[in-house]
Each structure stands twice: as structure tokens, then as C-alpha cells.
Design an enzyme around this catalytic site. Structure first.
Site, PDB file in Angstrom:
ATOM      1  N   ALA A  12      -8.141   8.270  -1.279  1.00 24.63           N
ATOM      2  CA  ALA A  12      -8.917   7.245  -1.988  1.00 24.63           C
ATOM      3  C   ALA A  12      -8.739   7.275  -3.497  1.00 24.63           C
ATOM      4  O   ALA A  12      -9.477   6.594  -4.208  1.00 24.63           O
ATOM      5  CB  ALA A  12     -10.406   7.394  -1.648  1.00 24.63           C
ATOM      6  N   SER A  13      -7.783   8.023  -3.997  1.00 23.79           N
ATOM      7  CA  SER A  13      -7.662   8.139  -5.449  1.00 23.79           C
ATOM      8  C   SER A  13      -6.946   6.954  -6.085  1.00 23.79           C
ATOM      9  O   SER A  13      -7.086   6.707  -7.279  1.00 23.79           O
ATOM     10  CB  SER A  13      -6.931   9.440  -5.822  1.00 23.79           C
ATOM     11  N   ASN A  89      -6.902   6.383   5.586  1.00 24.30           N
ATOM     12  CA  ASN A  89      -5.983   5.645   4.724  1.00 24.30           C
ATOM     13  C   ASN A  89      -4.835   6.514   4.207  1.00 24.30           C
ATOM     14  O   ASN A  89      -3.773   5.991   3.885  1.00 24.30           O
ATOM     15  CB  ASN A  89      -6.749   5.059   3.537  1.00 24.30           C
ATOM     16  N   SER A 141       0.154  -0.583   9.855  1.00 20.15           N
ATOM     17  CA  SER A 141       1.061  -1.319   8.975  1.00 20.15           C
ATOM     18  C   SER A 141       1.798  -2.376   9.779  1.00 20.15           C
ATOM     19  O   SER A 141       1.966  -2.249  11.004  1.00 20.15           O
ATOM     20  CB  SER A 141       2.082  -0.368   8.342  1.00 20.15           C
ATOM     21  N   TYR A 154       8.041   6.215   9.359  1.00 21.16           N
ATOM     22  CA  TYR A 154       6.803   5.527   8.992  1.00 21.16           C
ATOM     23  C   TYR A 154       6.386   4.555  10.105  1.00 21.16           C
ATOM     24  O   TYR A 154       5.209   4.463  10.466  1.00 21.16           O
ATOM     25  CB  TYR A 154       7.020   4.776   7.678  1.00 21.16           C
ATOM     26  N   LYS A 158       2.897   4.744  12.221  1.00 24.31           N
ATOM     27  CA  LYS A 158       1.940   3.639  12.188  1.00 24.31           C
ATOM     28  C   LYS A 158       1.768   2.989  13.562  1.00 24.31           C
ATOM     29  O   LYS A 158       0.685   2.486  13.887  1.00 24.31           O
ATOM     30  CB  LYS A 158       2.368   2.604  11.151  1.00 24.31           C
TER      31      LYS A 158
END
Length: 246
Positions: A12-13, A89, A141, A154, A158
Site C-alpha cells: 500500500a505504499s 495488492n 490482472s 506474471y 494472476k
């Protein structure tokens, strides 16, 4: 819409995760901000949440490490309470053509994007079972639905998130817990910032709505799924891609 709720958002940064954390806070939730890299960026996110009048804590953890995830949930529960909302996330990319992709790059993406989601799903599910309520929302995604050259690892991770979402939704539905996924298309983040103008124009030409998405587009969808307005939605994958996957 989310008053009195406690949310944990991984990664969350910055980027989509940051937008999600701020949006959930804007709708009334207290938020645990997970990060693995930049403490400074995570602190900025927490400060913005606090400026909205909500509680925020920082939790450093590498979601690919089970022990880190277990510690993260302990810290969140001790400082805020057991999460009502989990947003998976956190994710990384290690792009390359399949024939050139190293086992290390394949494993690293699977460990963070898929196994990390599993660890957090399991830990949140145990706590939510006691409450007989909860929302688990994971970021998949467009490439998890349609594939993409150069992103075999990836895409696999996903797509796996989608499979886990549908399976866990069936396991937890009887206890009032919903489990859904959001599948973003191309979004303006650090990951897409490396694209050339020509590449961005080529992508936009494939998007019926004619623009690359914003983190806020994703965050609003997540907030909806986290709310009581989505109480009868579970096991679903919502594409937020401007129509690219039509």
C-alpha cells in the site's frame, strides 16, 4: 460506507495499493498499510489516511514469507483489531520471454504474487470465520485472463489468483464472507511509467474507452466490493480495463 471497518492493504505504499488504502479510508475504514520496500512512501500513505480522520498503522512484511504474513496479522490485530477487509495488492514483475526466463524470476513472481496472496487469504479467512463476516479482495490482472507475451510468470500468478478466489469463495460463503478479484488493465503506475510514448499510444489504441486507467479507477471498484452494497457478490472477477478485454 465503510465506517467502523478495519482494512489491511498489502503493498500500500504506492500506486494502486496506495489509492486503495486512501479510498477505503475516505469511506470510513481504519487501514493497516503494508509495505516491503520504502518506509518513507508508506509513511506518506499513513499520514494521508490520518489526515482523513482515520487510524492508520504501518506494517512491514514480505508477503512471500509465511512467517512475515503471520507476524503482520498479529500486529494488525493487536493494534487495530482483526481485519474486516483484506486487499491482496502486493505484487512484482520480472518480465522476459519464456525461453529466456530464469527459474529464479519465475519463482520470485509466483512466491510474491500467488503464494503471498494465499498466505494472506488463509490468515484473514481464519479471523473472519470467527466474525462470520468479511471481505477478501485480490488484485488479478488482464494478463491473468488473456495472457501477455513476456509475462508468463506474471500471467500464471494472476490466473492462479483467480482460481484461488473462486475456490475460497465457495469455502467461505456459508459464513457470510465474500471473496472476489479485480482484474485491472493498463494503469498509470510505476510499472507502466517505463513504457515509451509510442508503446503507450499503441496500448491506448486497443482500449475502447481510449485511455489508460488510473489507480483511482481500481480503488473505487475495490471499495465497492468491500462494502455492504456488494454483499451478494462473491467468486467474481471484475475487469477494470476500459473494455480492453471485450
Amino acid at each position: 460506507m465503510l465506517e467502523g471497518k478495519i482494512a489491511l492493504v498489502t503493498g500500500a505504499s504506492r500506486g494502486i495499493g496506495r489509492a486503495i488504502a486512501l479510498t477505503l479510508a475516505g469511506y470510513g475504514a481504519d487501514v493497516a498499510v503494508n509495505y516491503c520496500g520504502s518506509a518513507e512512501k508508506a509513511q506518506e500513505t499513513a499520514q494521508e489516511i490520518q489526515a482523513l480522520g482515520r487510524h492508520a498503522i504501518l506494517v512491514k512484511a514480505d508477503v512471500s514469507v509465511q512467517e512475515d504474513c503471520e507476524r503482520m496479522f498479529r500486529e494488525v490485530t493487536e493494534q487495530l483489531g482483526a481485519p474486516d477487509i483484506l486487499v491482496n495488492n502486493a505484487g512484482i514483475t520480472r518480465d522476459n520471454l519464456a525461453l529466456r526466463m530464469s527459474a529464479e524470476d519465475f519463482n520470485r513472481v509466483i512466491d510474491t504474487n500467488l503464494k503471498g496472496t494465499f498466505f494472506c487469504m488463509k490468515l484473514a479467512g481464519k479471523q473472519m470465520l470467527r466474525k462470520r463476516s468479511g471481505r477478501i479482495i485480490s488484485l488479478s490482472s488482464i494478463v491473468g485472463l488473456h495472457g501477455n507475451a513476456g509475462q508468463l510468470n506474471y500471467s500464471a500468478a494472476k490466473a492462479g489468483v483467480i482460481g484461488m478466489t473462486k475456490s475460497l469463495a465457495k469455502e467461505l460463503a456459508s459464513r457470510g464472507i465474500t471473496v472476489n478479484a479485480v482484474a485491472p488493465g493498463y494503469v498509470n503506475t510505476d510499472m507502466t511509467a517505463v513504457l515509451t510514448d509510442a508503446q503507450k499510444e499503441a496500448i491506448q489504441s486497443q482500449i475502447p474507452l481510449g485511455r489508460i486507467g488510473s489507480p483511482q479507477d481500481i480503488a473505487e471498484t475495490v471499495a465497492f466490493l468491500a462494502s455492504d452494497r456488494a454483499a451478494y457478490i462473491t467468486g467474481q472477477v471484475i475487469s477494470v480495463d476500459g473494455g480492453m478485454g471485450i
